[in-house]
Design a protein around this motif. Structure first.
Motif, PDB file in Angstrom:
ATOM      1  N   ARG A 307       0.836  -1.205   0.000  1.00 34.71           N
ATOM      2  CA  ARG A 307       0.000   0.000   0.000  1.00 34.71           C
ATOM      3  C   ARG A 307       0.870   1.255   0.000  1.00 34.71           C
ATOM      4  NH1 ARG A 307      -3.501  -1.484   5.178  1.00 34.71           N
ATOM      5  NH2 ARG A 307      -1.382  -2.150   5.758  1.00 34.71           N
ATOM      6  N   VAL A 308       1.972   1.199   0.737  1.00 35.10           N
ATOM      7  CA  VAL A 308       2.895   2.333   0.743  1.00 35.10           C
ATOM      8  C   VAL A 308       3.535   2.501  -0.630  1.00 35.10           C
ATOM      9  CG1 VAL A 308       5.024   3.268   1.730  1.00 35.10           C
ATOM     10  CG2 VAL A 308       3.349   2.137   3.210  1.00 35.10           C
ATOM     11  N   PHE A 353      -1.535   9.862 -10.997  1.00 33.57           N
ATOM     12  CA  PHE A 353      -0.893  10.829 -10.106  1.00 33.57           C
ATOM     13  C   PHE A 353      -1.986  11.419  -9.239  1.00 33.57           C
ATOM     14  CE2 PHE A 353       0.398  15.430  -9.610  1.00 33.57           C
ATOM     15  CZ  PHE A 353       1.327  15.184  -8.603  1.00 33.57           C
ATOM     16  N   ASP A 354      -1.985  11.092  -7.941  1.00 35.21           N
ATOM     17  CA  ASP A 354      -3.070  11.497  -7.048  1.00 35.21           C
ATOM     18  C   ASP A 354      -2.514  11.687  -5.641  1.00 35.21           C
ATOM     19  OD1 ASP A 354      -5.386  11.907  -5.603  1.00 35.21           O
ATOM     20  OD2 ASP A 354      -6.514  10.314  -6.615  1.00 35.21           O
ATOM     21  N   PRO A 355      -1.866  12.839  -5.380  1.00 34.28           N
ATOM     22  CA  PRO A 355      -1.242  13.073  -4.073  1.00 34.28           C
ATOM     23  C   PRO A 355      -2.212  12.973  -2.901  1.00 34.28           C
ATOM     24  CG  PRO A 355      -0.481  14.684  -5.675  1.00 34.28           C
ATOM     25  CD  PRO A 355      -1.606  13.949  -6.315  1.00 34.28           C
ATOM     26  N   GLU A 356      -3.454  13.425  -3.067  1.00 32.06           N
ATOM     27  CA  GLU A 356      -4.400  13.384  -1.949  1.00 32.06           C
ATOM     28  C   GLU A 356      -4.748  11.947  -1.591  1.00 32.06           C
ATOM     29  OE1 GLU A 356      -5.091  15.987  -0.105  1.00 32.06           O
ATOM     30  OE2 GLU A 356      -3.684  17.010  -1.463  1.00 32.06           O
ATOM     31  N   ALA A 357      -4.953  11.115  -2.613  1.00 33.43           N
ATOM     32  CA  ALA A 357      -5.225   9.698  -2.345  1.00 33.43           C
ATOM     33  C   ALA A 357      -4.016   9.040  -1.691  1.00 33.43           C
ATOM     34  CB  ALA A 357      -5.579   8.977  -3.641  1.00 33.43           C
ATOM     35  N   ALA A 358      -2.833   9.414  -2.131  1.00 29.91           N
ATOM     36  CA  ALA A 358      -1.615   8.856  -1.545  1.00 29.91           C
ATOM     37  C   ALA A 358      -1.502   9.218  -0.071  1.00 29.91           C
ATOM     38  CB  ALA A 358      -0.396   9.365  -2.310  1.00 29.91           C
ATOM     39  N   LYS A 359      -1.819  10.453   0.267  1.00 29.91           N
ATOM     40  CA  LYS A 359      -1.750  10.872   1.668  1.00 29.91           C
ATOM     41  C   LYS A 359      -2.736  10.095   2.528  1.00 29.91           C
ATOM     42  CE  LYS A 359      -0.463  15.620   0.401  1.00 29.91           C
ATOM     43  NZ  LYS A 359      -0.943  17.027   0.340  1.00 29.91           N
ATOM     44  N   ARG A 360      -3.926   9.839   1.997  1.00 36.42           N
ATOM     45  CA  ARG A 360      -4.922   9.077   2.759  1.00 36.42           C
ATOM     46  C   ARG A 360      -4.429   7.652   3.011  1.00 36.42           C
ATOM     47  NH1 ARG A 360      -8.485  11.890  -0.758  1.00 36.42           N
ATOM     48  NH2 ARG A 360      -8.657  10.070  -2.142  1.00 36.42           N
ATOM     49  N   VAL A 361      -3.802   7.049   1.998  1.00 38.41           N
ATOM     50  CA  VAL A 361      -3.277   5.699   2.173  1.00 38.41           C
ATOM     51  C   VAL A 361      -2.175   5.684   3.234  1.00 38.41           C
ATOM     52  CG1 VAL A 361      -1.992   3.843   1.057  1.00 38.41           C
ATOM     53  CG2 VAL A 361      -3.875   4.953  -0.153  1.00 38.41           C
ATOM     54  N   LEU A 362      -1.294   6.651   3.177  1.00 41.37           N
ATOM     55  CA  LEU A 362      -0.210   6.714   4.160  1.00 41.37           C
ATOM     56  C   LEU A 362      -0.760   6.891   5.577  1.00 41.37           C
ATOM     57  CD1 LEU A 362       2.272   8.939   2.119  1.00 41.37           C
ATOM     58  CD2 LEU A 362       2.577   6.510   2.689  1.00 41.37           C
ATOM     59  N   ASP A 363      -1.782   7.710   5.720  1.00 39.47           N
ATOM     60  CA  ASP A 363      -2.441   7.864   7.028  1.00 39.47           C
ATOM     61  C   ASP A 363      -2.997   6.529   7.504  1.00 39.47           C
ATOM     62  OD1 ASP A 363      -1.886  10.575   7.147  1.00 39.47           O
ATOM     63  OD2 ASP A 363      -3.850  11.181   6.361  1.00 39.47           O
ATOM     64  N   GLU A 364      -3.671   5.816   6.597  1.00 36.25           N
ATOM     65  CA  GLU A 364      -4.337   4.558   6.964  1.00 36.25           C
ATOM     66  C   GLU A 364      -3.357   3.494   7.424  1.00 36.25           C
ATOM     67  OE1 GLU A 364      -6.423   3.538   3.442  1.00 36.25           O
ATOM     68  OE2 GLU A 364      -7.868   5.202   3.604  1.00 36.25           O
ATOM     69  N   VAL A 365      -2.154   3.481   6.865  1.00 31.04           N
ATOM     70  CA  VAL A 365      -1.193   2.444   7.258  1.00 31.04           C
ATOM     71  C   VAL A 365      -0.270   2.901   8.385  1.00 31.04           C
ATOM     72  CG1 VAL A 365      -1.240   1.372   4.984  1.00 31.04           C
ATOM     73  CG2 VAL A 365       0.463   3.140   5.461  1.00 31.04           C
ATOM     74  N   GLY A 366      -0.523   4.079   8.942  1.00 34.11           N
ATOM     75  CA  GLY A 366       0.187   4.501  10.143  1.00 34.11           C
ATOM     76  C   GLY A 366       1.346   5.435   9.956  1.00 34.11           C
ATOM     77  N   TRP A 367       1.595   5.868   8.724  1.00 29.61           N
ATOM     78  CA  TRP A 367       2.643   6.850   8.507  1.00 29.61           C
ATOM     79  C   TRP A 367       2.021   8.247   8.623  1.00 29.61           C
ATOM     80  CZ3 TRP A 367       7.672   5.999   8.662  1.00 29.61           C
ATOM     81  CH2 TRP A 367       8.162   4.723   8.367  1.00 29.61           C
ATOM     82  N   LYS A 368       2.122   8.824   9.848  1.00 30.43           N
ATOM     83  CA  LYS A 368       1.553  10.138  10.136  1.00 30.43           C
ATOM     84  C   LYS A 368       2.611  11.024  10.790  1.00 30.43           C
ATOM     85  CE  LYS A 368      -3.044   8.135  11.048  1.00 30.43           C
ATOM     86  NZ  LYS A 368      -4.155   8.018  12.027  1.00 30.43           N
ATOM     87  N   ASP A 369       2.362  12.302  10.753  1.00 31.94           N
ATOM     88  CA  ASP A 369       3.281  13.245  11.402  1.00 31.94           C
ATOM     89  C   ASP A 369       2.886  13.364  12.868  1.00 31.94           C
ATOM     90  OD1 ASP A 369       5.045  15.197  12.135  1.00 31.94           O
ATOM     91  OD2 ASP A 369       4.158  16.778  10.901  1.00 31.94           O
TER      92      ASP A 369
END
Length: 554
Positions: A307-308, A353-369
């Motif tokens: 997913r990442v 190319f979809d940065p917003e979708a990518a950010k949502r996926v990263l949030d979902e798998v635990g990569w958050k600030d």
């Protein structure tokens, strides 16, 4: 399978299934008797200077790992079989095409009786057997060759001119595999340590040119072999100059210190589009089986989750690359096969190319600030990784900067590290990286077992990203055993779909190779993958100026 580990730094074979070939009368004449570069106006003499974008590590056919080494080796060695410009298999050291048993398990090869090494020693079946033994020797790092012969049970030497390849089971790429066996001399390499043999830098070959000298980091020089068993080459000398920087190479082309090179898109459109340049050089652009990609090390903390990896792909604006860097000439791709081959599933579209979708996926798998420093993190580890690229490659620098910018907006730090070519290939070959920017040149047969089967991770094969998917593994095994074209196509289409979902690579594009070649050079022909990598390729080029003119540029 991808070839040359088989890496070509950004940016830098069409798929044919040989279910079996029997000998025939038309094939009894060896390819070297009638090279396609020959014509009535050809004249002997003169030199050609070609560019190497990276230093060679070896001139041992068993040990080579880069495209640059193959450029040199093709002049020095003859294969048992090769493919001509029409993609037909032809005999070279062999006297005729191989004879295949009805069950596809036995392939008989008969060698010519007039072939010899550059030192005058006859080439025999024992040299072929020795070469294969070295490819299969666990102590020899023959990553570029051993996968072809994994299904081979044994090679029988019947006599000095006859061999029989006996396969463990029906193996669809078997004919192509045998074409990848370019023998090296047993009497030279059978003495001392194979990996460190002095002949790795001073080879004794069998081709139309023989080794002259090698000055590390500067040039490799070859000279015509006048006792060659086939048609003699026309050129006195071929010189390969090591020029890593694209801008430096262009200047050398302009001053006559190079006769050909691979051009970047900017050079092609702007610096090579003047009347003065066109008066001296022919410009050739052509699509050939290759693609560019970002490899994600699946063992890395950052990229172990598919997913990442998909999110990383959605952060990479490949359309901008096409429009800004390649002026719309690049073709986007979605999988690991040549885009024009039957193995490539054209219904599978590249990830958008979809940065917003990518950010949502990263949030979902635990990569958050978690700590508010602007960089995503997980379990206390910041998402900050190193991207390896080749020093001096303008496209690689542009690609990596685009990715770096989009990742920064998404809270990911990309540390770009430029490396000299041979060092970069060494790191990639060992799987010692987080991510890298590279390219593959592809073979005629679409078998990608060596690059995507889980058992082919370093040091066993070319699966540098340590990709593992049990279903892909089973399909790759099945694809190697399937001789029916329709069924084999379905197998590889499913492989395409699964790898697309898992994204061990971000598949970027395939782009036309762009080559200016001096108009003084004649006999330039094109095969299925350009002007070089087929029989006889560039071996029978000739020049119409005074003999030796180019050699002074050394």
């Amino acid at each position: 399978m991808p070839r040359f580990a088989r890496h070509v730094v950004v940016t830098v074979w069409a798929a044919v299934l040989f279910a079996g070939c029997g000998g025939n009368d038309a094939a009894d004449q060896s390819a070297s008797d009638s090279p396609s570069g020959e014509n009535e106006q050809a004249r002997a003499g003169g030199s050609v200077i070609r560019r190497l974008e990276s230093e060679c590590k070896t001139l041992n056919w068993v040990l080579y790992t880069t495209a640059y080494e193959i450029f040199v080796l093709r002049y020095l060695y003859d294969p048992v079989f090769d493919y001509n410009e029409a993609s037909d298999m032809i005999p070279v050291l062999a006297s005729r095409l191989p004879e295949v048993s009805p069950d596809h398990l036995r392939v008989t090869v008969r060698l010519r009786d007039d072939i010899h090494w550059h030192d005058g020693v006859p080439i025999t079946a024992h040299d072929v057997k020795f070469s294969l033994d070295k490819i299969q020797d666990p102590a020899v790092p023959a990553l570029n060759k051993e996968g072809f012969f994994e299904k081979l049970d044994r090679l029988e030497v019947v006599d000095d001119r006859t061999l029989v390849f006996v396969w463990k089971e029906p193996f669809a790429p078997s004919m192509f595999a045998i074409s990848q066996l370019w023998p090296i001399p047993k009497h030279v390499y059978g003495v001392g340590d194979f990996v460190t043999n002095p002949a790795n830098r001073k080879p004794v070959g069998s081709g139309p040119f023989k080794f002259d000298e090698w000055h590390s980091g500067q040039y490799i020089s070859l000279v015509r072999y006048d006792d060659y068993h086939g048609q003699k080459a026309y050129l006195d000398r071929v010189i390969f100059k090591v020029v890593e920087d694209d801008a430096v190479a262009l200047n050398m082309l302009r001053t006559g210190e190079l006769d050909e090179m691979r051009a970047t898109q900017t050079q092609w459109e702007k610096q090579m589009d003047t009347p003065e340049f066109k008066a001296r050089y022919n410009k050739y652009d052509y699509y050939f089986p290759q693609y560019n990609y970002i490899s994600w090390n699946c063992r890395s903390t950052f990229f172990s989750d598919p997913r990442v990896r998909r999110a990383m792909t959605m952060l990479f604006d490949r359309e901008s690359i096409n429009t800004k860097i390649y002026s719309g000439f690049a073709r986007p791709i979605s999988g690991p096969f040549y885009v024009n081959s039957w193995a490539y599933d054209k219904t599978i579209k590249p990830w958008p190319f979809d940065p917003e979708a990518a950010k949502r996926v990263l949030d979902e798998v635990g990569w958050k600030d978690a700590n508010g420093d602007g960089i995503r993190d997980k379990d206390g580890k910041p998402f900050s990784f190193e991207l390896l690229i080749a020093h001096g490659s303008a496209p690689a620098a542009q690609f990596s900067q685009l990715l770096q910018e989009e990742c920064a907006k998404a809270g990911i730090r990309v540390n770009i590290r430029q490396m000299e070519g041979s060092t970069l290939f060494d790191r990639i070959g060992k799987g010692d990286f987080d991510a890298s920017l590279s390219g593959w040149r592809l073979d005629l047969d679409p078998d990608v077992y060596d690059t995507f089967h889980s058992t082919m991770a370093p040091p066993s094969g070319l699966n540098h990203v340590y990709y593992a998917n049990a279903r892909v593994d089973s399909l790759l095994v099945a694809g190697r055993a399937e001789f029916d074209p329709a069924r084999r196509e379905r197998i590889y289409h499913e492989v395409h779909q699964l790898i697309h979902e898992d994204q061990p690579y971000t598949f970027i594009n395939t782009v036309p190779d762009k080559r200016p070649i001096a108009k003084r050079i004649h006999g330039v022909k094109f095969g299925w993958n350009g002007p070089y990598d087929f029989w006889p390729g560039a071996s029978y080029w000739w020049v119409d100026d005074a003999p030796g003119d180019a050699a002074s540029a050394r």
